[in-house]
Design a protein around this motif. Structure first.
Motif: not given
Length: 144
Positions: A77-106
């Protein structure tokens, strides 16, 4: 967050590669000079992270303000009082993607507590912080 405009680039100007975030490494970002009241950011952190932004003023002075961003892991969860802007569908690294994760952007905002004409924002040297967008709110644009 509602009503705060952000413009996200689609392609890097020179390379044509997809842009999605900027790792904070002490970059100096020139901004349109103004009497800014808030710095609004869309950001994520590899761990909950807090570090200082440096505001550069037209008179040559500098002031520091805290930028605090919560962890991007969806289980955290948020720690500093910010709001959840959106979640992405997966996490992309420079050479691969992690599709079992939906990271938060605050959505976080940083106050500009010292009046004056801000000309640049220096980001912290903290590569665990990722900026997706930044908007400065001027005193003239404050809505009643």
């Amino acid at each position: 967050m509602e009503g705060t405009p952000f413009r996200l680039p689609e392609r890097a100007p020179a390379s044509g590669s997809v842009l999605d975030n900027l790792r904070c490494r002490g970059q100096l970002v020139p901004v349109p000079p103004g009497e800014h009241q808030w710095i609004h950011v869309l950001a994520a952190a590899e761990r909950r992270t807090e570090d200082e932004l440096t505001l550069h003023y037209a008179d040559g002075s500098v002031r520091r303000q805290w930028l605090r961003v919560s962890d991007f892991w969806p289980e955290t969860d948020q720690r500093f009082g910010e709001l959840l802007a959106f979640r992405t569908r997966y996490l992309m690294y420079p050479r691969h993607s992690q599709h079992n994760m939906a990271p938060s952007v605050w959505y976080q905002r940083v106050p500009v507590t010292v009046p004056g004409t801000v000309t640049a924002v220096e980001l912290p040297d903290n590569p665990a912080m990722h900026l997706f967008a930044m908007t400065l709110e001027t005193r003239r644009t404050v809505r009643a």
